[in-house]
Scaffold this motif. Structure first.
Motif, PDB file in Angstrom:
ATOM      1  N   ALA A  73       0.840  -1.195   0.000  1.00 31.89           N
ATOM      2  CA  ALA A  73       0.000   0.000   0.000  1.00 31.89           C
ATOM      3  C   ALA A  73       0.875   1.244   0.000  1.00 31.89           C
ATOM      4  N   ILE A  74       0.559   2.181  -0.868  1.00 36.46           N
ATOM      5  CA  ILE A  74       1.228   3.481  -0.854  1.00 36.46           C
ATOM      6  C   ILE A  74       0.298   4.448  -0.120  1.00 36.46           C
ATOM      7  N   VAL A  75       0.752   4.895   1.033  1.00 34.66           N
ATOM      8  CA  VAL A  75      -0.080   5.716   1.908  1.00 34.66           C
ATOM      9  C   VAL A  75       0.482   7.124   1.971  1.00 34.66           C
ATOM     10  N   GLY A  76      -0.361   8.090   1.652  1.00 33.27           N
ATOM     11  CA  GLY A  76       0.027   9.481   1.807  1.00 33.27           C
ATOM     12  C   GLY A  76      -0.016   9.874   3.271  1.00 33.27           C
ATOM     13  N   THR A  77       1.029  10.540   3.737  1.00 37.43           N
ATOM     14  CA  THR A  77       1.134  10.893   5.156  1.00 37.43           C
ATOM     15  C   THR A  77       1.005  12.389   5.395  1.00 37.43           C
ATOM     16  N   GLY A  78       0.516  13.115   4.423  1.00 40.94           N
ATOM     17  CA  GLY A  78       0.330  14.548   4.567  1.00 40.94           C
ATOM     18  C   GLY A  78       1.495  15.338   4.018  1.00 40.94           C
ATOM     19  N   SER A  79       1.224  16.565   3.572  1.00 36.42           N
ATOM     20  CA  SER A  79       2.246  17.481   3.036  1.00 36.42           C
ATOM     21  C   SER A  79       3.033  16.861   1.897  1.00 36.42           C
ATOM     22  N   GLY A  80       2.373  15.991   1.123  1.00 39.37           N
ATOM     23  CA  GLY A  80       3.006  15.412  -0.047  1.00 39.37           C
ATOM     24  C   GLY A  80       3.857  14.195   0.219  1.00 39.37           C
ATOM     25  N   PRO A 122       7.653   9.018  17.548  1.00 38.50           N
ATOM     26  CA  PRO A 122       7.383  10.210  18.372  1.00 38.50           C
ATOM     27  C   PRO A 122       8.203  11.419  17.915  1.00 38.50           C
ATOM     28  N   VAL A 123       7.598  12.573  18.008  1.00 39.21           N
ATOM     29  CA  VAL A 123       8.291  13.821  17.697  1.00 39.21           C
ATOM     30  C   VAL A 123       8.045  14.809  18.831  1.00 39.21           C
ATOM     31  N   VAL A 124       8.949  15.749  18.970  1.00 40.84           N
ATOM     32  CA  VAL A 124       8.832  16.795  19.991  1.00 40.84           C
ATOM     33  C   VAL A 124       8.848  18.142  19.287  1.00 40.84           C
ATOM     34  N   PRO A 125       7.840  18.974  19.538  1.00 44.26           N
ATOM     35  CA  PRO A 125       6.679  18.711  20.400  1.00 44.26           C
ATOM     36  C   PRO A 125       5.694  17.760  19.733  1.00 44.26           C
ATOM     37  N   PRO A 126       4.791  17.143  20.501  1.00 44.27           N
ATOM     38  CA  PRO A 126       3.808  16.212  19.930  1.00 44.27           C
ATOM     39  C   PRO A 126       3.003  16.862  18.812  1.00 44.27           C
ATOM     40  N   GLN A 127       2.681  16.040  17.816  1.00 48.55           N
ATOM     41  CA  GLN A 127       1.946  16.520  16.652  1.00 48.55           C
ATOM     42  C   GLN A 127       0.524  15.971  16.663  1.00 48.55           C
ATOM     43  N   PRO A 128      -0.407  16.667  16.026  1.00 47.16           N
ATOM     44  CA  PRO A 128      -1.767  16.120  15.895  1.00 47.16           C
ATOM     45  C   PRO A 128      -1.753  14.893  14.998  1.00 47.16           C
ATOM     46  N   PRO A 129      -2.827  14.101  15.019  1.00 49.40           N
ATOM     47  CA  PRO A 129      -2.878  12.905  14.152  1.00 49.40           C
ATOM     48  C   PRO A 129      -2.634  13.283  12.699  1.00 49.40           C
ATOM     49  N   PRO A 130      -1.964  12.430  11.954  1.00 52.43           N
ATOM     50  CA  PRO A 130      -1.644  12.753  10.556  1.00 52.43           C
ATOM     51  C   PRO A 130      -2.877  12.692   9.670  1.00 52.43           C
ATOM     52  N   VAL A 131      -2.769  13.330   8.520  1.00 55.26           N
ATOM     53  CA  VAL A 131      -3.800  13.242   7.489  1.00 55.26           C
ATOM     54  C   VAL A 131      -3.347  12.160   6.514  1.00 55.26           C
ATOM     55  N   LEU A 132      -4.056  11.035   6.506  1.00 55.59           N
ATOM     56  CA  LEU A 132      -3.627   9.865   5.758  1.00 55.59           C
ATOM     57  C   LEU A 132      -4.566   9.578   4.591  1.00 55.59           C
ATOM     58  N   THR A 133      -3.993   9.077   3.508  1.00 57.35           N
ATOM     59  CA  THR A 133      -4.796   8.616   2.370  1.00 57.35           C
ATOM     60  C   THR A 133      -4.165   7.353   1.804  1.00 57.35           C
ATOM     61  N   LEU A 134      -5.016   6.431   1.386  1.00 59.22           N
ATOM     62  CA  LEU A 134      -4.533   5.292   0.615  1.00 59.22           C
ATOM     63  C   LEU A 134      -4.467   5.749  -0.835  1.00 59.22           C
ATOM     64  N   ASN A 135      -3.251   5.977  -1.318  1.00 64.55           N
ATOM     65  CA  ASN A 135      -3.091   6.524  -2.661  1.00 64.55           C
ATOM     66  C   ASN A 135      -3.192   5.461  -3.743  1.00 64.55           C
ATOM     67  N   SER A 136      -2.573   4.323  -3.506  1.00 68.00           N
ATOM     68  CA  SER A 136      -2.607   3.258  -4.498  1.00 68.00           C
ATOM     69  C   SER A 136      -2.117   1.972  -3.856  1.00 68.00           C
ATOM     70  N   ILE A 137      -2.266   0.880  -4.599  1.00 72.60           N
ATOM     71  CA  ILE A 137      -1.791  -0.421  -4.159  1.00 72.60           C
ATOM     72  C   ILE A 137      -0.895  -0.989  -5.247  1.00 72.60           C
ATOM     73  N   LEU A 138       0.339  -1.277  -4.876  1.00 72.74           N
ATOM     74  CA  LEU A 138       1.283  -1.877  -5.808  1.00 72.74           C
ATOM     75  C   LEU A 138       1.012  -3.371  -5.884  1.00 72.74           C
ATOM     76  N   ALA A 139       0.980  -3.889  -7.091  1.00 73.85           N
ATOM     77  CA  ALA A 139       0.666  -5.299  -7.301  1.00 73.85           C
ATOM     78  C   ALA A 139       1.752  -5.938  -8.141  1.00 73.85           C
ATOM     79  N   PRO A 140       1.790  -7.278  -8.164  1.00 75.90           N
ATOM     80  CA  PRO A 140       2.751  -7.948  -9.046  1.00 75.90           C
ATOM     81  C   PRO A 140       2.553  -7.519 -10.490  1.00 75.90           C
ATOM     82  N   ALA A 141       3.602  -7.576 -11.261  1.00 81.83           N
ATOM     83  CA  ALA A 141       3.534  -7.151 -12.657  1.00 81.83           C
ATOM     84  C   ALA A 141       2.417  -7.875 -13.389  1.00 81.83           C
ATOM     85  N   GLY A 142       1.619  -7.124 -14.116  1.00 80.59           N
ATOM     86  CA  GLY A 142       0.538  -7.713 -14.897  1.00 80.59           C
ATOM     87  C   GLY A 142      -0.697  -8.057 -14.098  1.00 80.59           C
TER      88      GLY A 142
END
Length: 658
Positions: A301-308, A327-347
């Motif tokens: 799965a190719i997942v977008g994690t926000g900000s490109g 974890p990051v400092v300072p704490p961040q709000p939940p990410p904006v996620l999208t399922l962009n595409s699904i990579l599959a075997p060739a063909g």
């Protein structure tokens, strides 16, 4: 059930750990296993290494480290003494797998908020101690039968200890760790267990891997082996072991873990918040029921994690993908996620659909990105291409019989239901449809419609008259009335019988001349599709963009040159799963296309499997699936593709695009 899950070290052993020495390392973000590595130092190494306390009871398999010293003796050469122990290869990994439904149920109760229920765990590296091998294994744990070279060795046999030691070291004897009436009576507490590997200065580095494993629901378990060539199923890297982030599992189960009190410094360090996980759930079924699929591990799965930004994550067999964030400092709000595409075997393109889609079973999937919730797992439906699904059925009929269009229609119908509704289960289960599969069909349609296909129905060897039962399924998928067609250029679109999409599909597939030509019903069918059998049905209903090949028929057509072009197209344009129609005689093809049947000879609608070997870059024929049990080879002879020895004049083909 009482709390029975355990932290990996007892409270007594944890008291020996230097709290300042503890470090927690989680696997790389894109690692399929998502293992947890804990490093710590024992303050009194002279007292010996701590013993492993597996998370749950179950069957135990040892996998020796090939780089470790010592041997893996045959039973006859096994000396069950301290002197013999000193010669064995006792460093490796330990795998524990849940092996009874009572424990499965209890884990589900204790870990109700886990997205996937774990049932297998690995600990590495471990050391098989002398006490474990000579006492716990030989006389402490429940003794089981051991398969010897020539016979089964029973526990009462005098040489059973030799076989137990040899078999365990080689990973072929798997004793059981049992629960007792109390926590103190559990095997892991009542008997000496294997220990962690400890350096002379007391340093320990332990890796814990946790997964879900089970037979897939949409294919044979052997298909998982093909995805993991050369890898044992006892290895966490095998595709049949769907990894779950170990740190996540331990944190969720923390309140139920024996010896995981906050006052225990090691447990406190391990169970503290760390990497966050934002899971989403992929299923092949139209409803969000537990899936375990052979189709998931080859895909990512190719997942977008926000900000490109985006991350590529492997899809485990259980279908739950954990999007990690350190974890990051300072704490961040939940990410904006999208399922962009699904990579599959060739063909093998893969499409998907939001599980929240109304009547998702009857909605075509695509590749449009799907927003993923960061607060609750989003359900996403993954679909295997129908052109692959139609080849999955291995239940062939007894050879022969006038069941050509019935057999191809039966195969196509069951494949389409697996594609849109049951996620590969219907065909894989064969003649015994599970309750969950019946429920998926019932929820989409109703119980009566589900019964049409359950338990291998309609039978492959049944009368072709049962094809009418299959028409009912297509009418459920395509209930809308089809448009009327002006078929003679007069502008007349009058009809006394109006067909829905399923009825149109069925009549075209079966080439029902009386319906296609009758004054009251013929305008339900376009001239583009009449007389083209299964390919025309698939194209007319919108499940194929166009014909791969369809010769002209008007006037003197198809001419010899057009038949040659048709042959060339058949030998170059087909891909597995394409539906075919042939007519033995080109005159019959013209009759059917002009609605002037019946034909003088015959036609047939098989399914393309593959090409025959090539000569000078040109296939020597095709292989089709028909009513003759398995594959039928159709070689080229005298500029015609033959079928069971007879040359066929005209071939039509279309490929599914759903």
């Amino acid at each position: 059930m009482r709390d029975f899950l355990r932290f990996f070290l007892s409270a007594t052993d944890q008291a020996r750990v230097d709290p300042a020495s503890v470090t927690i390392t989680e696997a790389a973000l894109t690692n399929a296993q998502q293992a947890l590595t804990i490093t710590f130092k024992i303050t009194n190494p002279a007292a010996g290494p701590p013993q492993i306390r597996p998370l749950f009871p179950g069957s135990v398999v040892y996998v020796a480290d090939p780089a470790a010293p010592g041997s893996l003796p045959e039973p006859a050469a096994t000396d069950v003494t301290p002197a013999g122990y000193a010669t064995w290869r006792t460093r490796g990994s330990l795998r524990v797998k849940v092996n009874n439904t009572t424990v499965e149920t209890a884990i589900r109760d204790h870990g109700a908020t886990l997205e996937v229920q774990p049932n297998i765990a690995w600990y590495a590296p471990v050391q098989l101690t002398q006490t474990f091998m000579l006492t716990t294994l030989v006389s402490g744990l429940k003794k089981g039968d051991i398969k010897g070279a020539t016979a089964v060795v029973k526990p009462a046999h005098a040489d059973w200890p030799k076989h137990a030691v040899s078999g365990f070291l080689k990973g072929v004897y798997s004793p059981e760790l049992r629960l007792g009436a109390t926590a103190a009576a559990d095997d892991v507490a009542a008997h000496a267990m294997p220990a962690v590997v400890m350096a002379t200065d007391g340093t320990v580095t332990l890796t814990i891997t946790i997964a879900r494993t089970q037979p897939p629901q949409d294919g044979p378990a052997a298909a998982m082996d093909l995805l993991s060539p050369g890898v044992s199923r006892e290895d966490p890297r095998h595709a049949i072991n769907g990894g779950i982030p170990a740190h996540h599992v331990l944190r969720v189960l923390g309140p139920h873990l024996i010896d995981a009190a906050a006052t225990d410094p090691l447990a406190d360090a391990v169970l503290k918040p760390g990497r966050a996980y934002f899971p989403f759930t992929l299923t092949r079924t139209w409803q969000n029921v537990p899936n375990f699929s052979v189709q998931f591990p080859p895909r990512s799965a190719i997942v977008g994690t926000g900000s490109g930004g985006s991350i590529v994550l492997p899809i485990p067999a259980h279908g739950v993908v954990y999007v990690p964030r350190d974890p990051v400092v300072p704490p961040q709000p939940p990410p904006v996620l999208t399922l962009n595409s699904i990579l599959a075997p060739a063909g093998s393109p893969t499409t998907f659909l939001a599980g929240s889609t109304a009547d998702a079973w009857n909605v075509k999937s695509g590749t449009t990105a799907i927003p993923l919730s960061a607060t609750a797992p989003t359900h996403v439906i993954l679909r295997r291409p129908l052109r692959e699904e139609i080849l999955a059925d291995t239940a062939f009929p007894s050879p022969g019989g006038m069941r050509c269009t019935y057999m191809s229609l039966r195969r196509a119908t069951r494949a389409f239901v697996d594609h849109r509704v049951t996620g590969g289960r219907l065909v894989n289960e064969g003649a015994t449809t599970s309750k969950i599969t019946r429920d998926l069909m019932t929820a989409a349609w109703n119980a009566a419609s589900a019964r049409i296909l359950e338990n291998g129905r309609p039978a492959p060897s049944a009368s072709p008259g049962l094809a009418r039962e299959l028409e009912k399924i297509w009418r459920l998928f395509f209930p809308a009335d089809v448009p009327a067609h002006d078929i003679d250029g007069t502008g007349n679109t009058a009809r006394t019988v109006i067909y829905d999409g399923g009825q149109m599909f069925y009549a075209l597939w079966q080439t029902i001349e009386s319906v296609l030509a009758a004054e009251g019903s013929k305008r339900n069918f376009s001239d583009d599709h009449v007389g083209t059998g299964a390919p025309g049905a698939v194209a007319a209903i919108g499940l194929s963009p166009a014909f791969l090949t369809r010769p002209p028929h008007a006037g003197a057509s198809p001419t010899p040159a057009e038949l040659t072009a048709n042959l060339n197209a058949m030998l170059t344009l087909l891909t597995p799963g394409a539906v075919l129609q042939f007519w033995h005689l080109r005159d019959d093809y013209r009759l059917e296309r002009d609605r002037n049947g019946p034909p003088a000879s015959y036609g047939h609608s098989p399914i393309f499997r593959r090409y025959l070997p090539s000569v000078n870059g040109v296939p020597t024929g095709i292989v089709v699936i028909d009513q003759f049990g398995g594959d039928s080879e159709c070689p080229v002879d005298a500029d015609r593709i033959t079928w069971h020895g007879a040359g066929q004049d005209v071939w039509i083909a279309a490929q599914w695009n759903d």
